[in-house]
Scaffold this motif. Structure first.
Motif, PDB file in Angstrom:
ATOM      1  N   ARG A  69      64.405 100.584 107.091  1.00  0.00           N
ATOM      2  CA  ARG A  69      63.634 100.241 108.299  1.00  0.00           C
ATOM      3  C   ARG A  69      62.220 100.799 108.211  1.00  0.00           C
ATOM      4  NH1 ARG A  69      61.332  97.584 111.639  1.00  0.00           N
ATOM      5  NH2 ARG A  69      61.644  97.804 113.872  1.00  0.00           N
ATOM      6  N   SER A  74      60.382  93.805 109.138  1.00  0.00           N
ATOM      7  CA  SER A  74      61.477  93.433 110.032  1.00  0.00           C
ATOM      8  C   SER A  74      61.865  91.968 109.846  1.00  0.00           C
ATOM      9  CB  SER A  74      61.115  93.717 111.487  1.00  0.00           C
ATOM     10  OG  SER A  74      60.012  92.946 111.880  1.00  0.00           O
ATOM     11  N   ALA A  81      66.630  95.299 112.336  1.00  0.00           N
ATOM     12  CA  ALA A  81      65.434  95.815 113.008  1.00  0.00           C
ATOM     13  C   ALA A  81      65.615  95.580 114.507  1.00  0.00           C
ATOM     14  CB  ALA A  81      64.186  95.102 112.492  1.00  0.00           C
TER      15      ALA A  81
END
Length: 111
Positions: A69, A74, A81
């Motif tokens: 992450r 994302s 995410a």
């Protein structure tokens, strides 16, 4: 909105001001493949009643998700995410760390 601005806009609304990842897409996908492999291994160990190994590997996988992450877009992470980068990373590292600590600290009772 210009085409360049549209390309920089990531899918997660919490990530609107974030820069794109410095990692190439293939490296981001390789990280996700490692995550999936760790989750599958955890499931196999869980199915064979090796719960300490399953919990430990799932905890490591969740911490790895925190690293992903932090370093991946994302758009590539998709459903992994969830919120802002700071929240997701903190949640994954704390939760995975607690799971790993739990699995490592419980006595195996001779098994």
């Amino acid at each position: 909105m210009s085409r360049h601005a549209a390309e920089l806009n990531l899918d997660n609304p919490h990530d609107r001001g974030n820069r794109p990842s410095r990692l190439p897409a293939w490296a981001q996908w390789a990280g996700i493949a490692l995550l999936i492999a760790a989750v599958v291994a955890s499931g196999i160990w869980s199915g064979t009643e090796h719960w300490r190994r399953a919990t430990f590997s799932l905890g490591v996988a969740v911490m790895w998700l925190g690293v992903l992450r932090l370093t991946c877009d994302s758009k590539i992470l998709g459903v992994f995410a969830v919120r802002s980068v700071k929240f997701d990373v903190a949640f994954c590292l704390v939760t995975g760390g607690l799971m790993t600590f739990l699995a490592a600290s419980v006595d195996s009772l001779g098994s």
